[in-house]
Write a protein that holds these residues in place. Structure first.
Motif, PDB file in Angstrom:
ATOM      1  N   ASP A 146       0.844  -1.196   0.000  1.00 22.84           N
ATOM      2  CA  ASP A 146       0.000   0.000   0.000  1.00 22.84           C
ATOM      3  C   ASP A 146       0.879   1.247   0.000  1.00 22.84           C
ATOM      4  N   ILE A 147       0.942   1.897  -1.154  1.00 23.68           N
ATOM      5  CA  ILE A 147       1.736   3.121  -1.293  1.00 23.68           C
ATOM      6  C   ILE A 147       0.863   4.157  -2.001  1.00 23.68           C
ATOM      7  N   ASN A 148       0.558   5.249  -1.308  1.00 21.62           N
ATOM      8  CA  ASN A 148      -0.305   6.278  -1.905  1.00 21.62           C
ATOM      9  C   ASN A 148       0.362   7.649  -1.849  1.00 21.62           C
ATOM     10  N   THR A 149       1.669   7.670  -2.052  1.00 25.14           N
ATOM     11  CA  THR A 149       2.428   8.917  -1.931  1.00 25.14           C
ATOM     12  C   THR A 149       2.912   9.453  -3.280  1.00 25.14           C
ATOM     13  N   VAL A 150       2.371   8.948  -4.409  1.00 25.82           N
ATOM     14  CA  VAL A 150       2.794   9.423  -5.723  1.00 25.82           C
ATOM     15  C   VAL A 150       2.534  10.920  -5.828  1.00 25.82           C
ATOM     16  N   GLY A 151       3.550  11.666  -6.283  1.00 23.33           N
ATOM     17  CA  GLY A 151       3.439  13.116  -6.422  1.00 23.33           C
ATOM     18  C   GLY A 151       3.821  13.878  -5.170  1.00 23.33           C
ATOM     19  N   SER A 152       4.023  13.166  -4.074  1.00 27.61           N
ATOM     20  CA  SER A 152       4.361  13.817  -2.805  1.00 27.61           C
ATOM     21  C   SER A 152       5.859  13.759  -2.549  1.00 27.61           C
ATOM     22  N   GLU A 153       6.372  14.820  -1.919  1.00 26.61           N
ATOM     23  CA  GLU A 153       7.754  14.754  -1.438  1.00 26.61           C
ATOM     24  C   GLU A 153       7.709  14.101  -0.068  1.00 26.61           C
ATOM     25  N   VAL A 154       8.524  13.094   0.100  1.00 23.69           N
ATOM     26  CA  VAL A 154       8.600  12.369   1.367  1.00 23.69           C
ATOM     27  C   VAL A 154      10.007  12.557   1.912  1.00 23.69           C
ATOM     28  N   ALA A 155      10.086  13.020   3.150  1.00 28.43           N
ATOM     29  CA  ALA A 155      11.383  13.278   3.773  1.00 28.43           C
ATOM     30  C   ALA A 155      12.064  11.975   4.166  1.00 28.43           C
ATOM     31  N   LYS A 156      13.381  12.035   4.224  1.00 28.55           N
ATOM     32  CA  LYS A 156      14.182  10.899   4.666  1.00 28.55           C
ATOM     33  C   LYS A 156      13.663  10.393   6.010  1.00 28.55           C
ATOM     34  N   GLU A 157      13.506   9.082   6.108  1.00 29.11           N
ATOM     35  CA  GLU A 157      13.065   8.355   7.305  1.00 29.11           C
ATOM     36  C   GLU A 157      11.582   8.513   7.609  1.00 29.11           C
ATOM     37  N   VAL A 189      11.723   7.512  -7.244  1.00 25.19           N
ATOM     38  CA  VAL A 189      11.682   8.872  -6.703  1.00 25.19           C
ATOM     39  C   VAL A 189      12.668   9.781  -7.416  1.00 25.19           C
ATOM     40  N   SER A 190      12.348  11.057  -7.396  1.00 25.75           N
ATOM     41  CA  SER A 190      13.270  12.099  -7.834  1.00 25.75           C
ATOM     42  C   SER A 190      14.011  12.555  -6.585  1.00 25.75           C
ATOM     43  N   LEU A 191      15.325  12.444  -6.590  1.00 22.32           N
ATOM     44  CA  LEU A 191      16.121  12.754  -5.404  1.00 22.32           C
ATOM     45  C   LEU A 191      16.196  14.253  -5.148  1.00 22.32           C
ATOM     46  N   ALA A 192      15.957  14.652  -3.905  1.00 23.34           N
ATOM     47  CA  ALA A 192      16.075  16.059  -3.514  1.00 23.34           C
ATOM     48  C   ALA A 192      17.538  16.420  -3.291  1.00 23.34           C
ATOM     49  N   THR A 198      10.730  13.081  -4.187  1.00 27.36           N
ATOM     50  CA  THR A 198       9.348  13.101  -4.649  1.00 27.36           C
ATOM     51  C   THR A 198       9.042  11.769  -5.321  1.00 27.36           C
ATOM     52  N   VAL A 199       7.972  11.126  -4.877  1.00 27.00           N
ATOM     53  CA  VAL A 199       7.596   9.835  -5.438  1.00 27.00           C
ATOM     54  C   VAL A 199       7.021  10.059  -6.836  1.00 27.00           C
ATOM     55  N   LEU A 200       7.714   9.523  -7.841  1.00 30.55           N
ATOM     56  CA  LEU A 200       7.309   9.679  -9.235  1.00 30.55           C
ATOM     57  C   LEU A 200       6.412   8.546  -9.704  1.00 30.55           C
ATOM     58  N   GLU A 201       6.654   7.368  -9.161  1.00 32.12           N
ATOM     59  CA  GLU A 201       5.968   6.183  -9.678  1.00 32.12           C
ATOM     60  C   GLU A 201       5.953   5.096  -8.611  1.00 32.12           C
ATOM     61  N   VAL A 202       4.863   4.335  -8.595  1.00 29.39           N
ATOM     62  CA  VAL A 202       4.767   3.137  -7.768  1.00 29.39           C
ATOM     63  C   VAL A 202       4.769   1.959  -8.726  1.00 29.39           C
ATOM     64  N   ASN A 203       5.406   0.887  -8.352  1.00 26.89           N
ATOM     65  CA  ASN A 203       5.452  -0.308  -9.187  1.00 26.89           C
ATOM     66  C   ASN A 203       4.055  -0.925  -9.275  1.00 26.89           C
ATOM     67  N   ALA A 204       3.364  -0.668 -10.393  1.00 23.45           N
ATOM     68  CA  ALA A 204       1.991  -1.143 -10.583  1.00 23.45           C
ATOM     69  C   ALA A 204       1.901  -2.666 -10.601  1.00 23.45           C
ATOM     70  N   GLU A 205       2.999  -3.339 -10.947  1.00 31.18           N
ATOM     71  CA  GLU A 205       3.015  -4.807 -10.959  1.00 31.18           C
ATOM     72  C   GLU A 205       2.667  -5.393  -9.590  1.00 31.18           C
ATOM     73  N   LEU A 206       2.975  -4.635  -8.533  1.00 33.57           N
ATOM     74  CA  LEU A 206       2.753  -5.154  -7.182  1.00 33.57           C
ATOM     75  C   LEU A 206       1.277  -5.195  -6.800  1.00 33.57           C
TER      76      LEU A 206
END
Length: 126
Positions: A42-53, A103-106, A75-83
């Motif tokens: 369950d990952i619903n953070t696509v498009g969000s910037e998520v801080a380290k840890e 993710v796109s690295l900050a 920033t989460v760019l993509e979730v593996n849809a295969e999962l």
């Protein structure tokens, strides 16, 4: 157990594979063995910037649910849809088809602070 040397690792059992300014992230072979059979991711953070840890999602196994921690700020760019249909890929191929997010690295420098394969191996006693 498998510990690919080209990856970086965290004490929370995530791995990072850097490709330019982006990175693929998943859970380690050790983590999937400890969790057992993965039944849902369950990952619903696509498009969000998520801080380290910070938590970027959860992984559910037959016997437990575990938080997934972001190893680097990005920033989460993509979730593996295969999962969605094949969560067991996390068990069968944790470093390949079982990747979880792209993710796109900050800050690329954060990657240098992560564990090497050798240091992670020592951490888990392998």
């Amino acid at each position: 157990m498998n510990f690919p040397s080209e990856l970086k690792y965290t004490k929370d059992h995530e791995w990072v594979r850097v490709e330019g300014n982006e990175a693929f992230i998943g859970v380690t072979d050790f983590a999937q063995r400890e969790l057992g059979d993965i039944v849902y991711v369950d990952i619903n953070t696509v498009g969000s910037e998520v801080a380290k840890e910070e938590v970027f999602g959860t992984v559910e196994a037959v016997k437990t649910v575990s938080d997934l921690y972001m190893p680097v700020t990005g920033t989460v760019l993509e979730v593996n849809a295969e999962l969605n249909d094949n969560p067991e890929l996390v068990n069968s191929d944790p470093y390949g088809q079982g990747w979880m997010v792209k993710v796109s690295l900050a800050d690329l420098a954060e990657v240098e602070g992560l564990l090497t394969a050798e240091a992670y191996q020592e951490l888990v006693g392998a």
